[in-house]
Scaffold this active site. Structure first.
Site, PDB file in Angstrom:
ATOM      1  CD  GLU A 120      -0.801   1.210   3.337  1.00 53.52           C
ATOM      2  OE1 GLU A 120      -1.996   1.383   3.578  1.00 53.52           O
ATOM      3  OE2 GLU A 120       0.094   1.982   3.703  1.00 53.52           O
ATOM      4  CG  HIS A 129      -2.284  -8.657   9.337  1.00 49.16           C
ATOM      5  ND1 HIS A 129      -1.111  -8.162   8.826  1.00 49.16           N
ATOM      6  CD2 HIS A 129      -3.033  -7.577   9.683  1.00 49.16           C
ATOM      7  CE1 HIS A 129      -1.155  -6.841   8.855  1.00 49.16           C
ATOM      8  NE2 HIS A 129      -2.308  -6.459   9.367  1.00 49.16           N
ATOM      9  CB  CYS A 144      -2.190  -5.600   5.756  1.00 49.15           C
ATOM     10  SG  CYS A 144      -2.036  -4.023   6.605  1.00 49.15           S
TER      11      CYS A 144
END
Ligand SMILES: [Zn+2]
Lengths: 352, 129
Positions: free
Chosen positions: A81, A235, A113
């Site tokens: 990103e 994550h 993400c």
């Protein structure tokens, strides 16, 4: 044999800023952030470091482990990103630096993400389909949080690169799965410098719903249960969320601790769970099964089940190991140096 | 429009591609058209190794405007394994800790930007090995 990982590599800047230093400037409680987020410090990119440079070094390490040449790579996908250009691919620069051009498929990925793991999934798919011999999927970011915002304590920089192939596999990909809905928990509109987020909203209906949905979905599809895995990695927007979700799913600390890098690294966004996976592959043994679940706001999770082959032991030492880089020499920045590095200071144009 | 030079130099800047004289074996970086050793015009492309050591260096305290935010920084001559020498910034180490003979690795970094709206130029810098 199914396609899988033939080489991996990670990279991160040597510069760090501590939670105490950020909290000091904003009059916030460092202890509250350290406890609430389970993060001590985060990596900071120097002005000469961006998602492309991090990707190139990570990918060169992956090439070393894979024992192949850049020219053998038939596809190059960078998920980020924080692509350095608004218009112009990062992947062309990375592929050129690796010597993968000109016979190479390429496009950049974006999905907060989760962009990196989507690149990894597409790379696996192209190899499985027989379209290319080796494909490269990279998750890389040099992310920014608005000054004073909670995200400023975690938004950091790092990259992990994965070369997928069918020859010389070190971790076979047994299953993939994806779980995705339209959820506005985190966003940035065009021309806005910093992202917006929905505050507390980002926990339950966003991170936990998708990570849990993806993890349970892939375990159901594959007929596996937590006890079947040597390691798992999720994550890591902070140190707390992945530990909480791991416990809720029934995993034990010895399964998730090796891949949990956030307390010392921060949230490397697209690089986050791929870097955690790299730290696991650095120490995994033949036969070990690994569950990998990413998360990207917007929102979705990609799930992978890998099983390590005998070859993994031969390649682990061929490039720097992620935890050695993480815990190696570090330079601590003051908040002033940190904002200078991140270009947050308004300067006169050159020559003015 | 970005400099045509930059695009032309991508193989040497991004991949450290050098030219080896087919006749006398000398390796030239940046690549040459005529070998200064034997005047031959026949070369093959070779990729330089990334490891080497610092031969000499200086510390820049007042840099050109593109590097104003980076001062003080070390700029040095690095001798790569095999003997080829090149000039590079030495980073990821406090300038006062740079030393002659220090082992370094060349790492891919952003060198400068052609202004705020121009292209980003990449190449290699030396970091402690
Ligand atoms: Zn010659």
């Amino acid at each position: 044999m199914m396609a899988g990982i033939v080489g991996w590599g990670a990279h991160m800047p040597r510069y760090r800023v501590k939670v105490e230093e950020i909290a000091r400037v904003w009059g916030a409680s460092a202890e509250a952030y350290k406890k609430g987020l389970d993060v001590q410090e985060k990596s900071v990119p120097a002005p000469d470091t961006d998602s492309v440079t991090l990707s190139v070094t990570a990918a060169r390490r992956a090439l070393k482990r894979a024992g192949i040449r850049g020219a053998d790579i038939g596809a190059c996908y960078v998920g980020s990103e924080s692509h350095p250009y608004a218009v112009k691919p990062s992947g062309t620069i990375v592929a050129e630096a690796l010597g993968a051009t000109p016979e190479c498929r390429c496009a950049d990925f974006e999905f907060a993400c989760k962009a990196g793991t989507e690149g990894m999934a597409v790379a696996l798919g192209l190899v499985d389909a027989g379209m290319v011999r080796y494909a490269l999927g990279i998750g890389a970011d040099t992310s920014q949080g608005a000054p004073g915002d909670a995200l400023e304590y975690t938004a950091s920089a790092g990259a992990a690169a994965y070369i997928m192939g069918k020859e010389g596999v070190v971790a076979e990909c047994e299953h993939t799965y994806s779980y995705m809905t339209d959820t506005a928990d985190f966003w940035r509109r065009e021309h806005q410098y910093y992202p917006q987020h929905a505050g507390r909203f980002t926990g339950e209906p966003a991170y936990f719903k998708h990570v849990t949905g993806c993890a349970t979905g892939i375990m159901k599809k594959s007929g596996t249960k937590p006890a079947d895995f040597a390691f798992c990695v999720f994550h890591q927007p902070n140190g707390k969320f992945p530990a909480t979700v791991a416990k809720q799913l029934g995993f034990k600390p010895e399964q998730w601790k090796q891949g949990l890098l956030c307390p010392l690294l921060g949230n490397t966004y697209s690089g986050s769970s791929p870097m955690g996976l790299s730290a696991i592959l650095d120490v995994a043994e033949p036969g070990d099964r690994i569950l990998h679940v990413s998360y990207g706001s917007g929102s979705g999770s990609d799930g992978f089940i890998y099983r390590c082959t005998d070859r993994i032991r031969e390649v682990q030492g061929l490039a720097p190991k992620t935890r050695d880089i993480l815990e190696g020499e570090r330079f601590y920045l003051s908040y002033g140096e940190y904002v200078k590095f991140r270009g947050k200071i308004i300067m006169n144009e050159r020559g003015a | 429009m970005p400099s045509a030079n930059y695009t032309r130099e991508i193989p040497q800047r991004y991949r450290l591609e050098a030219s080896r004289c087919v006749k006398c074996g000398q390796v030239h970086y940046p690549p040459r058209l005529i070998c200064p050793g034997c005047r031959s015009r026949q070369f093959e492309t070779v990729a330089l190794p990334s490891g080497g050591k610092v031969v000499t260096y200086t510390i820049i305290s007042v840099g050109p405007s593109d590097f104003a935010a980076e001062v003080p920084y070390a700029l040095g001559i690095v001798e790569l394994e095999g003997g080829v020498r090149l000039m590079a910034q030495i980073v990821d180490v406090p300038p006062e800790k740079v030393s002659i003979g220090m082992p370094v690795t060349l790492e891919f970094r952003k060198l400068y930007e052609e202004g705020k709206a121009g292209i980003i130029c990449y190449g290699h810098k030396a970091v402690p090995a």
